[in-house]
Design an enzyme around this catalytic site. Structure first.
Site, short mmCIF file in Angstrom:
data_model
loop_
_atom_site.label_atom_id
_atom_site.label_comp_id
_atom_site.label_asym_id
_atom_site.label_seq_id
_atom_site.Cartn_x
_atom_site.Cartn_y
_atom_site.Cartn_z
N GLU A 58 53.81 29.06 36.41
CA GLU A 58 53.04 27.86 36.70
C GLU A 58 53.24 27.48 38.16
O GLU A 58 54.34 27.61 38.71
CB GLU A 58 53.50 26.73 35.78
N LYS A 131 45.52 23.83 30.70
CA LYS A 131 46.71 23.28 30.03
C LYS A 131 46.36 22.04 29.21
O LYS A 131 45.77 21.08 29.72
CB LYS A 131 47.76 22.96 31.09
N CYS A 171 53.83 25.86 30.05
CA CYS A 171 54.93 24.92 30.22
C CYS A 171 55.11 23.92 29.07
O CYS A 171 55.63 24.28 28.02
CB CYS A 171 54.76 24.20 31.56
#
Length: 285
Positions: A58, A131, A171
């Site tokens: 990321e 995301k 993440c």
């Protein structure tokens, strides 16, 4: 200084041949050009080591001084130097390349999508994942709220590669097992991708536990590419990029600093775990 961690090679068995994957760990700074150049060198290192699929972390392209800095370098979908770099690198090295995340344009001028893009060995884009879960954490002097500068995605995404179905995530998604259950419906997922920039605090407490849990409960491999060190903006990330097998065993790990983690996705190992413990078939809810 770079490091390399490689898992031992399992023996090939019935079905498709083993497929080598690699996770790249970086300590990205404030210059996109410098970060891309460093990523390029590490991709070359991974490809030279035989990797057929390479995952970047990321924010591989920039860890800015302020949260809003990513908005200044956002790109339109399908157009921009970072996307061109990813497509070119995949084509040059003839690999599947998943570009960690980069900031893409959204309708809110103050925010971006935090987007992971996957390219095939021809340099053609095969998947885009925005995301979904946005990180928020406050403890003492540490405070993060990604929703201030990022617009959340809405759709789970996976794609087909020679190793099987590959599930995309980023993440903070790691803390939401329902996402992976949806992606793994029918037991079709072979590999979960996890590009991340976990903080040192949250990573030390939960990173490996959560990665191993996702591998165990979905009976698939997990490849995690992390930011790992002290950044120019003062932030410290946890690192520990790793490859985990379907039984939850850590096959390879790089604790801190730049480098490459690699290992094999073995279809025979997937079959063995799922046959010995058919938990995916035993699901009720």
């Amino acid at each position: 200084m770079t490091a390399n961690a490689s898992a031992s090679t399992p023996s090939a068995a019935h079905g498709a041949p083993p497929f080598r994957v690699a996770a790249i760990q970086t300590v990205s700074g404030v210059s996109p050009e410098a970060n891309v150049a460093r990523a390029d060198a590490l991709i070359a290192q991974a490809a030279k080591g035989g990797a057929e699929l390479v995952l970047l972390p990321e924010y591989f392209c920039m860890m800015g001084l302020r949260e809003g800095d990513k908005v200044a370098i956002r790109e339109r979908d399908g157009d921009g130097p970072i996307q061109s770099f990813l497509a070119d690198a995949a084509r040059r090295h003839r690999i599947w390349l998943v570009g960690g995340t980069l900031p893409l344009w959204c309708e809110d001028e103050a925010r971006v999508y935090n987007t992971s893009l996957a390219y095939d060995p021809r340099g053609e884009r095969v998947a885009r994942y925005d995301k979904i879960h946005l990180f928020g954490f406050t403890r003492g002097s540490e405070s993060y709220d990604e929703s201030r500068t990022i617009l959340a995605g809405q759709t789970p995404v996976s794609f087909e590669a020679p190793c099987g179905r590959v599930a995309m995530s980023v993440c903070y998604d790691l803390r939401f097992p329902e996402l992976y259950r949806q992606l793994a419906a029918g037991g079709s997922t072979s590999l979960i991708l996890m590009p991340a920039a976990f903080t040192y605090t949250t990573g030390q407490a939960h990173w490996e536990i959560l990665l191993r849990a996702r591998a165990i409960e979905n009976q698939c491999y997990v490849l995690a590419a992390a930011q790992g060190g002290k950044h120019e903006n003062g932030r410290r990330t946890w690192g520990h990029s790793m490859l985990i097998d379907p039984w939850g065993e850590v096959m390879a790990v790089l604790p801190e600093g730049e480098g490459v983690v690699s290992g094999l996705i073995d279809p025979a190992r997937l079959d063995e775990v799922r046959q010995n413990l058919p938990a995916l078939r035993h699901r009720v809810l």
